[in-house]
Design an enzyme around this catalytic site. Sequence first.
Site, PDB file in Angstrom:
ATOM      1  N   ASN A   1      -6.457   2.834 -12.478  1.00 41.29           N
ATOM      2  CA  ASN A   1      -5.444   1.883 -12.022  1.00 41.29           C
ATOM      3  C   ASN A   1      -4.064   2.486 -12.236  1.00 41.29           C
ATOM      4  O   ASN A   1      -3.869   3.308 -13.133  1.00 41.29           O
ATOM      5  CB  ASN A   1      -5.564   0.588 -12.841  1.00 41.29           C
TER       6      ASN A   1
ATOM      7  N   HIS B   1      -0.091   1.326 -13.060  1.00 38.77           N
ATOM      8  CA  HIS B   1       0.702   0.185 -13.538  1.00 38.77           C
ATOM      9  C   HIS B   1       2.155   0.642 -13.707  1.00 38.77           C
ATOM     10  O   HIS B   1       2.405   1.737 -14.229  1.00 38.77           O
ATOM     11  CB  HIS B   1       0.142  -0.329 -14.871  1.00 38.77           C
TER      12      HIS B   1
ATOM     13  N   GLY C   1       0.773  -1.244   0.000  1.00 38.13           N
ATOM     14  CA  GLY C   1       0.000   0.000   0.000  1.00 38.13           C
ATOM     15  C   GLY C   1       0.801   1.290   0.000  1.00 38.13           C
ATOM     16  O   GLY C   1       0.356   2.296   0.564  1.00 38.13           O
TER      17      GLY C   1
ATOM     18  N   MET D   1      -4.337  -6.865  -6.905  1.00 39.76           N
ATOM     19  CA  MET D   1      -3.773  -7.865  -7.797  1.00 39.76           C
ATOM     20  C   MET D   1      -4.754  -8.985  -8.189  1.00 39.76           C
ATOM     21  O   MET D   1      -4.332 -10.108  -8.453  1.00 39.76           O
ATOM     22  CB  MET D   1      -2.506  -8.457  -7.161  1.00 39.76           C
ATOM     23  N   ARG D   2      -6.031  -8.684  -8.240  1.00 35.47           N
ATOM     24  CA  ARG D   2      -6.999  -9.651  -8.778  1.00 35.47           C
ATOM     25  C   ARG D   2      -7.457  -9.160 -10.135  1.00 35.47           C
ATOM     26  O   ARG D   2      -7.718  -7.954 -10.307  1.00 35.47           O
ATOM     27  CB  ARG D   2      -8.242  -9.777  -7.881  1.00 35.47           C
ATOM     28  N   ILE D   3      -7.555 -10.085 -11.074  1.00 34.33           N
ATOM     29  CA  ILE D   3      -8.102  -9.715 -12.372  1.00 34.33           C
ATOM     30  C   ILE D   3      -9.606  -9.534 -12.215  1.00 34.33           C
ATOM     31  O   ILE D   3     -10.274 -10.351 -11.572  1.00 34.33           O
ATOM     32  CB  ILE D   3      -7.779 -10.799 -13.421  1.00 34.33           C
ATOM     33  N   LEU D   4     -10.132  -8.453 -12.753  1.00 34.72           N
ATOM     34  CA  LEU D   4     -11.568  -8.175 -12.620  1.00 34.72           C
ATOM     35  C   LEU D   4     -12.287  -8.552 -13.911  1.00 34.72           C
ATOM     36  O   LEU D   4     -11.776  -8.323 -15.010  1.00 34.72           O
ATOM     37  CB  LEU D   4     -11.768  -6.681 -12.318  1.00 34.72           C
TER      38      LEU D   4
HETATM   39  C1  GAR Z   1       2.847  -0.863  -7.679  1.00 32.94           C
HETATM   40  O1  GAR Z   1       4.120  -0.834  -8.254  1.00 32.94           O
HETATM   41  C2  GAR Z   1       1.761  -0.872  -8.748  1.00 32.94           C
HETATM   42  O2  GAR Z   1       2.100  -0.099  -9.868  1.00 32.94           O
HETATM   43  C3  GAR Z   1       1.711  -2.339  -9.096  1.00 32.94           C
HETATM   44  O3  GAR Z   1       1.801  -2.993  -7.865  1.00 32.94           O
HETATM   45  C4  GAR Z   1       2.591  -2.207  -6.973  1.00 32.94           C
HETATM   46  C5  GAR Z   1       1.819  -2.025  -5.695  1.00 32.94           C
HETATM   47  O4  GAR Z   1       2.620  -1.402  -4.720  1.00 32.94           O
HETATM   48  N1  GAR Z   1       0.493  -2.674  -9.808  1.00 32.94           N
HETATM   49  C6  GAR Z   1       0.430  -3.548 -10.798  1.00 32.94           C
HETATM   50  O5  GAR Z   1       1.383  -4.201 -11.175  1.00 32.94           O
HETATM   51  C7  GAR Z   1      -0.944  -3.698 -11.448  1.00 32.94           C
HETATM   52  N2  GAR Z   1      -0.853  -4.376 -12.683  1.00 32.94           N
HETATM   53  P1  GAR Z   1       1.973  -0.721  -3.450  1.00 32.94           P
HETATM   54  O6  GAR Z   1       1.064  -1.766  -2.780  1.00 32.94           O
HETATM   55  O7  GAR Z   1       3.143  -0.375  -2.567  1.00 32.94           O
HETATM   56  O8  GAR Z   1       1.212   0.480  -3.894  1.00 32.94           O
END
Ligand code: GAR
Length: 217
Positions: free
Chosen positions: A109, A111, A14, A92-95
């Site tokens: 979102n 990424h 988070g 991290m769940r596919i919707l």
């Molecule tokens: C982040 O780097 C975000 O961009 C990535 O997960 C991490 C979460 O970190 N998201 C994805 O890869 C989505 N496809 P956080 O929990 O510290 O924010």
Amino acid sequence: MKRLAIAVLISGRGTNLQALIDACADPDFPASIACVISNRPDAHGLQRARNANIPTRVVNHKEYETREAFEEALDEAVREFDVGLVCLAGFMRILTPAFVNRWRDRMINIHPSLLPAFRGLHTHERVIEAGVRITGCTVHYVTPEMDDGPIIIQAAVPVREDDSAEELAERVLMMEHKIYPEAVRLVALGKVRVAGTKVATEDAVFADNNLINPVAE
Ligand code: GAR
């Protein structure tokens, strides 16, 4: 000023949530976090939310037999709060298209790549493997296809010759923490809107904004 109420959906540590919490702590910021929802009961981000006195909910995907049942519960949890925007922050769940369409144009979102390059997982490993010189991060509206959808804002991060995936991830993450609050601000102020496959901006939204395609040092 009426602030846009947002729900933040997380699965893990988070840090992007924290960036949003910190931005919303400013009374002049045009959005506020109404709830934080995690699909994992042990997500550290839940503690961050509690520390900021933000209501939390856990919708544990393991407790549901089907993806549809999980999403039904997720949808219910979000709807318990009167939010105008859902922010996926390391969720991290596919919707499924059904869920995505329910929140169409109202869900964004982040990424860790310059989409549409490097969708999916293990982004930084694949970036290094591919030998690209510049990577970055993207905030986009969510459409049924994974890591796809109208792009709100991106930041560029140079890849160093000797970068490990961890080092690169850390520098990209620093930029994520800048662009996610900025994207939420733009959405909350109505300065961006979905126009087909792209985001249309008000004239000059980005002109005097040094966050558009910023390059990390
Ligand atoms: C982040 O780097 C975000 O961009 C990535 O997960 C991490 C979460 O970190 N998201 C994805 O890869 C989505 N496809 P956080 O929990 O510290 O924010």
